[in-house]
Write an enzyme that holds these catalytic residues in place. Structure first.
Site, PDB file in Angstrom:
ATOM      1  N   ILE A 245       0.893  -1.158   0.000  1.00 57.51           N
ATOM      2  CA  ILE A 245       0.000   0.000   0.000  1.00 57.51           C
ATOM      3  C   ILE A 245       0.932   1.209   0.000  1.00 57.51           C
ATOM      4  O   ILE A 245       1.544   1.529   1.016  1.00 57.51           O
ATOM      5  CB  ILE A 245      -0.927   0.011   1.223  1.00 57.51           C
ATOM      6  CG1 ILE A 245      -1.840  -1.214   1.208  1.00 57.51           C
ATOM      7  CG2 ILE A 245      -1.774   1.284   1.248  1.00 57.51           C
ATOM      8  CD1 ILE A 245      -2.765  -1.313   2.403  1.00 57.51           C
ATOM      9  N   PRO A 246       1.074   1.881  -1.132  1.00 54.32           N
ATOM     10  CA  PRO A 246       2.192   2.822  -1.331  1.00 54.32           C
ATOM     11  C   PRO A 246       2.008   4.185  -0.678  1.00 54.32           C
ATOM     12  O   PRO A 246       1.928   5.219  -1.352  1.00 54.32           O
ATOM     13  CB  PRO A 246       2.269   2.929  -2.857  1.00 54.32           C
ATOM     14  CG  PRO A 246       0.860   2.740  -3.308  1.00 54.32           C
ATOM     15  CD  PRO A 246       0.265   1.728  -2.360  1.00 54.32           C
ATOM     16  N   CYS A 247       2.011   4.209   0.654  1.00 52.94           N
ATOM     17  CA  CYS A 247       1.914   5.489   1.349  1.00 52.94           C
ATOM     18  C   CYS A 247       3.148   6.348   1.099  1.00 52.94           C
ATOM     19  O   CYS A 247       3.112   7.569   1.300  1.00 52.94           O
ATOM     20  CB  CYS A 247       1.698   5.275   2.848  1.00 52.94           C
ATOM     21  SG  CYS A 247       2.904   4.216   3.648  1.00 52.94           S
ATOM     22  N   HIS A 248       4.242   5.731   0.629  1.00 53.77           N
ATOM     23  CA  HIS A 248       5.453   6.502   0.334  1.00 53.77           C
ATOM     24  C   HIS A 248       5.276   7.403  -0.884  1.00 53.77           C
ATOM     25  O   HIS A 248       6.096   8.292  -1.109  1.00 53.77           O
ATOM     26  CB  HIS A 248       6.635   5.549   0.099  1.00 53.77           C
ATOM     27  CG  HIS A 248       6.393   4.547  -0.990  1.00 53.77           C
ATOM     28  ND1 HIS A 248       5.774   3.331  -0.764  1.00 53.77           N
ATOM     29  CD2 HIS A 248       6.652   4.577  -2.327  1.00 53.77           C
ATOM     30  CE1 HIS A 248       5.687   2.659  -1.894  1.00 53.77           C
ATOM     31  NE2 HIS A 248       6.205   3.394  -2.858  1.00 53.77           N
ATOM     32  N   ARG A 249       4.228   7.203  -1.653  1.00 57.72           N
ATOM     33  CA  ARG A 249       3.992   8.019  -2.851  1.00 57.72           C
ATOM     34  C   ARG A 249       3.200   9.284  -2.548  1.00 57.72           C
ATOM     35  O   ARG A 249       2.842  10.024  -3.472  1.00 57.72           O
ATOM     36  CB  ARG A 249       3.264   7.193  -3.916  1.00 57.72           C
ATOM     37  CG  ARG A 249       4.086   6.014  -4.427  1.00 57.72           C
ATOM     38  CD  ARG A 249       3.335   5.151  -5.414  1.00 57.72           C
ATOM     39  NE  ARG A 249       4.069   3.912  -5.671  1.00 57.72           N
ATOM     40  CZ  ARG A 249       3.548   2.823  -6.225  1.00 57.72           C
ATOM     41  NH1 ARG A 249       2.268   2.816  -6.590  1.00 57.72           N
ATOM     42  NH2 ARG A 249       4.285   1.739  -6.398  1.00 57.72           N
TER      43      ARG A 249
END
Length: 282
Positions: A245-249
């Protein structure tokens, strides 16, 4: 214009207060709309615009939170929780928990006592990582700079589950995201538990393509709740599955990287790595 916005806000605040006071009666759309002197259609549209969810979903959220408090008492039965929440039976309680929490009320009550979770530590381009899975999917993934702390965080999430240090096929497939092209990987199934709002935010994150970035305000607009940027940030910070789940984006609107649960330097490294893999210059 501002006067009308104030009127709308007051109506939605009144509706929310009414639902909170009367949720045990499980009032329908028409009943709540009548309290604020609006047609059901107009009220539904206005409520979603201001609260970010439908009146029905808000009622479900309030109901399940009340049921969760009741189920914390070890002597309370599922029937008790359904009755005290105003539901017609345990079947409706079950459906409510599956819809909102991603687990049955029994699983919630026993803290995962009947749940067996496989977990393993692996290496990634950004440091060691802990990945855990249930028969339903990946339930946890976190960068593990300190193995004991990482495992403790997992056990706090599922306090009564049985844990087995074992690498299974589900975990292996999930870890391929670091070594293979994503179109070569079998579908990664996730087993998540969270509030309706959190699940909506996490689902939105999954739609951000690799190599691209989004701002917190963009996510708030995507879920049709522009006033919820701070709540969006909190939901992103509670993401239980790193990288997948790409919260880094998600970055600040001014272009700065912003915070990251597993470290700002790691976040910058991941963003750069993904950009390189997609030939995007940032």
């Amino acid at each position: 214009m501002e006067e009308q916005q104030q009127i709308n806000y007051d109506r939605i605040a009144e509706a929310i207060s009414y639902i909170r006071r009367n949720f045990k009666e499980q009032p329908g759309l028409e009943k709540v709309a009548e309290q604020v002197h609006l047609s059901p259609f107009h009220f539904q549209r206005l409520f979603r615009e201001w609260a970010g969810v439908s009146p029905k979903k808000f009622l479900q959220y309030i109901s399940v939170e009340h049921a969760k408090q009741i189920l914390k008492d070890k002597d309370t039965t599922l029937f008790d929780a359904a009755y005290e929440t105003g539901l017609s039976g345990t079947g409706r309680l079950h459906d409510l928990f599956i819809n909102i929490e991603g687990m049955t009320p029994g699983e919630y009550k026993n803290g995962g006592a009947n749940l067996t979770i496989n977990y393993s530590f692996a290496q990634s381009p950004f440091g060691d990582i802990l990945v855990a899975s249930t028969p339903k999917g990946i339930c946890h993934m976190a960068f593990a700079d300190h193995e004991e702390e990482a495992f403790s965080a997992l056990t706090r999430q599922f306090p009564n589950a049985k844990f087995k240090q074992k690498t299974d096929l589900m975990q292996q497939n999930a870890l391929y995201v670091f070594t293979r092209q994503w179109d070569e990987i079998d579908e990664v199934k996730l087993h998540l538990k969270g509030t309706e709002f959190q699940l909506k935010v996490w689902e939105t994150l999954l739609r951000i393509p690799m190599g691209q970035l989004s701002a917190y305000g963009d996510i708030a607009r995507e879920i049709q709740n522009e006033k919820a940027s701070r709540a969006v940030g909190t939901a992103i910070g509670n993401n239980p599955v790193a990288f997948l789940i790409p919260c880094h984006r998600v970055i600040q609107s001014n272009g700065t990287t912003g915070g990251y649960r597993w470290g700002a330097d790691r976040k910058s490294a991941i963003i750069g790595w993904e950009a390189a893999r997609t030939d995007i210059v940032i």
